[in-house]
Scaffold this active site. Structure first.
Site, PDB file in Angstrom:
ATOM      1  N   LYS A   1       0.830  -1.210   0.000  1.00 32.22           N
ATOM      2  CA  LYS A   1       0.000   0.000   0.000  1.00 32.22           C
ATOM      3  C   LYS A   1       0.864   1.258   0.000  1.00 32.22           C
ATOM      4  O   LYS A   1       0.563   2.220  -0.689  1.00 32.22           O
ATOM      5  CB  LYS A   1      -0.903   0.046   1.238  1.00 32.22           C
ATOM      6  CG  LYS A   1      -2.146  -0.788   1.133  1.00 32.22           C
ATOM      7  CD  LYS A   1      -3.001  -0.613   2.374  1.00 32.22           C
ATOM      8  CE  LYS A   1      -2.163  -0.936   3.604  1.00 32.22           C
ATOM      9  NZ  LYS A   1      -2.849  -0.993   4.844  1.00 32.22           N
TER      10      LYS A   1
ATOM     11  N   ARG B   1     -11.573   0.923   8.481  1.00 31.84           N
ATOM     12  CA  ARG B   1     -11.346  -0.477   8.856  1.00 31.84           C
ATOM     13  C   ARG B   1     -12.597  -1.104   9.425  1.00 31.84           C
ATOM     14  O   ARG B   1     -12.592  -2.291   9.755  1.00 31.84           O
ATOM     15  CB  ARG B   1     -10.221  -0.564   9.881  1.00 31.84           C
ATOM     16  CG  ARG B   1      -8.826  -0.751   9.251  1.00 31.84           C
ATOM     17  CD  ARG B   1      -7.852  -0.543  10.349  1.00 31.84           C
ATOM     18  NE  ARG B   1      -6.623  -1.243  10.325  1.00 31.84           N
ATOM     19  CZ  ARG B   1      -5.461  -0.670   9.995  1.00 31.84           C
ATOM     20  NH1 ARG B   1      -5.414   0.547   9.505  1.00 31.84           N
ATOM     21  NH2 ARG B   1      -4.349  -1.344  10.144  1.00 31.84           N
TER      22      ARG B   1
ATOM     23  N   ARG C   1      10.810  -5.833   5.601  1.00 34.18           N
ATOM     24  CA  ARG C   1      10.618  -4.458   6.074  1.00 34.18           C
ATOM     25  C   ARG C   1      11.132  -4.306   7.511  1.00 34.18           C
ATOM     26  O   ARG C   1      11.697  -3.284   7.875  1.00 34.18           O
ATOM     27  CB  ARG C   1       9.132  -4.102   6.006  1.00 34.18           C
ATOM     28  CG  ARG C   1       8.850  -2.665   6.376  1.00 34.18           C
ATOM     29  CD  ARG C   1       7.438  -2.261   6.025  1.00 34.18           C
ATOM     30  NE  ARG C   1       6.461  -2.761   6.959  1.00 34.18           N
ATOM     31  CZ  ARG C   1       5.152  -2.640   6.815  1.00 34.18           C
ATOM     32  NH1 ARG C   1       4.657  -2.073   5.738  1.00 34.18           N
ATOM     33  NH2 ARG C   1       4.324  -3.092   7.718  1.00 34.18           N
TER      34      ARG C   1
ATOM     35  N   ARG D   1      10.338  -1.469  12.597  1.00 35.96           N
ATOM     36  CA  ARG D   1       9.088  -0.982  13.192  1.00 35.96           C
ATOM     37  C   ARG D   1       8.664  -1.868  14.353  1.00 35.96           C
ATOM     38  O   ARG D   1       8.579  -3.084  14.228  1.00 35.96           O
ATOM     39  CB  ARG D   1       7.981  -0.945  12.142  1.00 35.96           C
ATOM     40  CG  ARG D   1       7.965   0.380  11.412  1.00 35.96           C
ATOM     41  CD  ARG D   1       7.117   0.341  10.169  1.00 35.96           C
ATOM     42  NE  ARG D   1       5.754  -0.097  10.407  1.00 35.96           N
ATOM     43  CZ  ARG D   1       4.794   0.031   9.501  1.00 35.96           C
ATOM     44  NH1 ARG D   1       5.043   0.616   8.343  1.00 35.96           N
ATOM     45  NH2 ARG D   1       3.584  -0.403   9.741  1.00 35.96           N
TER      46      ARG D   1
ATOM     47  N   ARG E   1      -1.960  -8.217  13.645  1.00 36.88           N
ATOM     48  CA  ARG E   1      -2.338  -7.220  12.627  1.00 36.88           C
ATOM     49  C   ARG E   1      -2.823  -7.902  11.353  1.00 36.88           C
ATOM     50  O   ARG E   1      -3.772  -7.453  10.722  1.00 36.88           O
ATOM     51  CB  ARG E   1      -1.153  -6.293  12.324  1.00 36.88           C
ATOM     52  CG  ARG E   1      -0.863  -5.347  13.479  1.00 36.88           C
ATOM     53  CD  ARG E   1       0.402  -4.560  13.238  1.00 36.88           C
ATOM     54  NE  ARG E   1       0.268  -3.655  12.125  1.00 36.88           N
ATOM     55  CZ  ARG E   1       1.240  -3.399  11.247  1.00 36.88           C
ATOM     56  NH1 ARG E   1       2.399  -3.991  11.350  1.00 36.88           N
ATOM     57  NH2 ARG E   1       1.051  -2.534  10.291  1.00 36.88           N
TER      58      ARG E   1
END
Ligand code: AMP
Length: 191
Positions: free
Chosen positions: A14, A89, A128, A134, A145
């Site tokens: 995204k 969401r 990532r 992160r 998630r």
């Protein structure tokens, strides 16, 4: 105006596709995940309220999320369009977004689902994590998630599909090929 919603599980690409859309269509990017991360990083009142929820990979309440989103939209009255990323969401958020767009005399023109398998998502996030570190990409939170997306967020898709506003794009493949599919959907709105 051109207003778009982009959907996809964490790691679907995204962010990458959003950057390309923003550049080509001159959109104001509103990512509720980025906004919440900014608030927690800067330890604002809102950040303090949502930190634990985010750390657990759970969804922030609709009230808090919708209020933050509305404020962000209102901060950008000159925008020639918005790209909503990570929002809505829930169906309640989708309805609130429609009402907000209506109050600005506009609408959501296109809803794009980036479809990616769970296996590919996990591979991409592992990469990532190495690059960005992160906190919410830690393995147990990541599971939550991903689960959150496939258990809850996907239920927003029929809301848009039923109104003929949903387009599904295959998120597997070369970045430019995926973007070409997105462009073919959006160009008709800016012609
Ligand atoms: P994201 O980067 O979009 O996956 O968002 C990171 C986290 O922010 C999520 O796991 C949620 O805790 C919170 N969040 C982001 N967007 C929303 C939303 N639309 N509704 C509720 N919580 C959200």
């Amino acid at each position: 105006m051109l207003n778009i919603v982009i959907f996809g599980p964490p790691g679907a690409g995204k962010g990458t596709q959003s950057e390309k859309m923003i550049e080509k269509y001159n959109l104001c990017h509103i990512s509720t995940g980025d906004l919440f991360r900014w608030h927690t990083k800067n330890d604002t009142e809102l950040g303090k309220r949502v930190k634990e929820i985010m750390d657990n990979g759970e969804l922030v309440s609709d009230d808090i999320t919708i209020a933050m989103l509305r404020e962000e939209v209102e901060k950008n009255p000159q925008a020639s369009g918005f790209l909503f990323d990570g929002f809505p969401r829930t169906v309640a958020q989708a309805e609130a977004l429609d009402a907000l767009m209506k109050s600005l005399d506009t609408e959501i023109h296109s809803v794009i689902e980036l479809k990616v398998t769970e296996e590919e998502v996990r591979k991409r996030i592992a990469k990532r994590k190495e690059l960005e570190g992160r906190v919410d990409d830690a393995d147990d939170k990541l599971d939550r998630r991903i689960k959150e997306y496939f258990d809850k967020t996907v239920h927003v898709l029929p809301f848009y599909d039923g109104q003929g506003r949903l387009s599904t794009v295959n998120g597997l493949g070369e970045i430019h090929a995926i973007f070409a599919s997105i462009e073919s959907l959006l160009d008709e709105h800016v012609a």
